[in-house]
Design an enzyme around this catalytic site. Sequence first.
Site, PDB file in Angstrom:
ATOM      1  N   ARG A  14      -3.267   1.096  -2.077  1.00  0.00           N
ATOM      2  CA  ARG A  14      -2.444   0.021  -1.517  1.00  0.00           C
ATOM      3  C   ARG A  14      -0.966   0.245  -1.816  1.00  0.00           C
ATOM      4  O   ARG A  14      -0.188   0.606  -0.949  1.00  0.00           O
ATOM      5  CB  ARG A  14      -2.910  -1.335  -2.053  1.00  0.00           C
ATOM      6  CG  ARG A  14      -2.363  -2.542  -1.266  1.00  0.00           C
ATOM      7  CD  ARG A  14      -0.960  -2.968  -1.630  1.00  0.00           C
ATOM      8  NE  ARG A  14      -0.813  -3.344  -3.032  1.00  0.00           N
ATOM      9  CZ  ARG A  14       0.347  -3.661  -3.586  1.00  0.00           C
ATOM     10  NH1 ARG A  14       1.464  -3.633  -2.873  1.00  0.00           N
ATOM     11  NH2 ARG A  14       0.412  -3.979  -4.876  1.00  0.00           N
ATOM     12  N   ASP A  15      -0.580   0.075  -3.051  1.00  0.00           N
ATOM     13  CA  ASP A  15       0.832   0.185  -3.419  1.00  0.00           C
ATOM     14  C   ASP A  15       1.352   1.590  -3.183  1.00  0.00           C
ATOM     15  O   ASP A  15       2.497   1.793  -2.778  1.00  0.00           O
ATOM     16  CB  ASP A  15       1.007  -0.203  -4.896  1.00  0.00           C
ATOM     17  CG  ASP A  15       2.448  -0.537  -5.241  1.00  0.00           C
ATOM     18  OD1 ASP A  15       3.330  -0.311  -4.389  1.00  0.00           O
ATOM     19  OD2 ASP A  15       2.695  -1.014  -6.356  1.00  0.00           O
ATOM     20  N   HIS A 211       1.485  -4.919 -14.030  1.00  0.00           N
ATOM     21  CA  HIS A 211       1.742  -3.923 -12.985  1.00  0.00           C
ATOM     22  C   HIS A 211       3.139  -3.355 -13.235  1.00  0.00           C
ATOM     23  O   HIS A 211       4.130  -4.092 -13.178  1.00  0.00           O
ATOM     24  CB  HIS A 211       1.667  -4.603 -11.609  1.00  0.00           C
ATOM     25  CG  HIS A 211       1.937  -3.710 -10.454  1.00  0.00           C
ATOM     26  ND1 HIS A 211       0.932  -3.140  -9.699  1.00  0.00           N
ATOM     27  CD2 HIS A 211       3.099  -3.288  -9.896  1.00  0.00           C
ATOM     28  CE1 HIS A 211       1.466  -2.416  -8.728  1.00  0.00           C
ATOM     29  NE2 HIS A 211       2.790  -2.491  -8.826  1.00  0.00           N
ATOM     30  N   HIS A 213       6.191  -0.180 -12.853  1.00  0.00           N
ATOM     31  CA  HIS A 213       6.750   0.956 -12.131  1.00  0.00           C
ATOM     32  C   HIS A 213       7.562   1.817 -13.091  1.00  0.00           C
ATOM     33  O   HIS A 213       8.036   1.347 -14.121  1.00  0.00           O
ATOM     34  CB  HIS A 213       7.621   0.472 -10.963  1.00  0.00           C
ATOM     35  CG  HIS A 213       6.824  -0.018  -9.798  1.00  0.00           C
ATOM     36  ND1 HIS A 213       7.039   0.394  -8.510  1.00  0.00           N
ATOM     37  CD2 HIS A 213       5.782  -0.887  -9.726  1.00  0.00           C
ATOM     38  CE1 HIS A 213       6.186  -0.202  -7.695  1.00  0.00           C
ATOM     39  NE2 HIS A 213       5.401  -0.994  -8.415  1.00  0.00           N
ATOM     40  N   CYS A 244       8.229  -0.159  -3.684  1.00  0.00           N
ATOM     41  CA  CYS A 244       8.266  -1.430  -2.958  1.00  0.00           C
ATOM     42  C   CYS A 244       9.271  -1.303  -1.811  1.00  0.00           C
ATOM     43  O   CYS A 244      10.469  -1.158  -2.059  1.00  0.00           O
ATOM     44  CB  CYS A 244       8.678  -2.574  -3.885  1.00  0.00           C
ATOM     45  SG  CYS A 244       8.793  -4.167  -3.023  1.00  0.00           S
ATOM     46  N   ASN A 253       4.665   3.863  -9.170  1.00  0.00           N
ATOM     47  CA  ASN A 253       3.944   3.268 -10.286  1.00  0.00           C
ATOM     48  C   ASN A 253       3.783   4.279 -11.422  1.00  0.00           C
ATOM     49  O   ASN A 253       4.052   5.467 -11.259  1.00  0.00           O
ATOM     50  CB  ASN A 253       2.552   2.833  -9.824  1.00  0.00           C
ATOM     51  CG  ASN A 253       2.599   1.826  -8.704  1.00  0.00           C
ATOM     52  OD1 ASN A 253       2.604   0.629  -8.916  1.00  0.00           O
ATOM     53  ND2 ASN A 253       2.641   2.308  -7.468  1.00  0.00           N
TER      54      ASN A 253
END
Length: 310
Positions: A14-15, A211, A213, A244, A253
């Site tokens: 996803r990310d 979460h 980064h 993002c 990430n």
Amino acid sequence: MTKFDIEISEVGPRDGLQSISAIMSTEDKIAWIDALVAAGIPEIEVGSFVPATLLPQLADTHQLVEHAKQYKGLSIAVLVPNLRGAQNALKTSPTKMSIPLSVSETHSLRNVKRTHKQMLEEVANIAQFIKSLPVENRPKFEGGLATAFGCTIEGSVNEDSVVSLAVALMEAGCDEVGLSDTTGSGNPAQVKRLIKKVWAAVGKENLSGIHLHNTRGQGLANALAAIEVGITTVDSSMGGIGGCPAAPGASGNIVTEDLVFMLEAMGLRTGINFEKLFEAREILAKALPNEQLYGFTPNAGLPKGFKYAR
């Protein structure tokens, strides 16, 4: 799946994929997910229920959820931006569903085109909709506090605002909240402090995951800080892909492979097998040949005599 000391939530599908222009085929995504499961990853965020016109990279999320449901015990996570996205997601019955609430309202307007008030209304409506479903079809509903450690648009973020929005998310009907360093602005001292503040406001049982980064190279240090105070779930992305789109300059990430090595070397069990994890990385590399994959552990290999945590 067996409960281990630290749960790794792999967010690459996803990310990781939402921030790159290349579109990974559904077939390759399925092969990647299969390999991640074989490696022992306990939770995978397989995609996001956003309009395909906005994120064509994630247009096949429903297919991925359906495929992943064959794995008993796997936590299948998805992200939703609003009620409509949630309704589409709930048709597939994921294990976990997250909605992002940016502490920076400027980021919220850019990311989901909604103010804090509007987002909290969406959360309340989603929570109400979930309650209308049979108990066995209700996913865990998480409110993700994005830009909790800083914003590339507004700059520093007030910690009291993070806490108050965490409370608001729980009051709106979330089962739990999560802290997200969307822009990679956080530092270990800040991570520890903010976790404790949120715990004091909503209860330790309602914040278990973070979460992070690695925009400024603080990802693993921040993960370690979170774990030291008691966080038990850490998001990461294979090869460190991600970012993002709504936050300029926010790179990927923390690298799953490096995070797992750090934890296992420290004696913290993750249940993840490195040989199979590296095989999953090869699938990703072949599927996205033009994307740079990060990570020291895959390049250096495991040290001689390395032993898994017991």
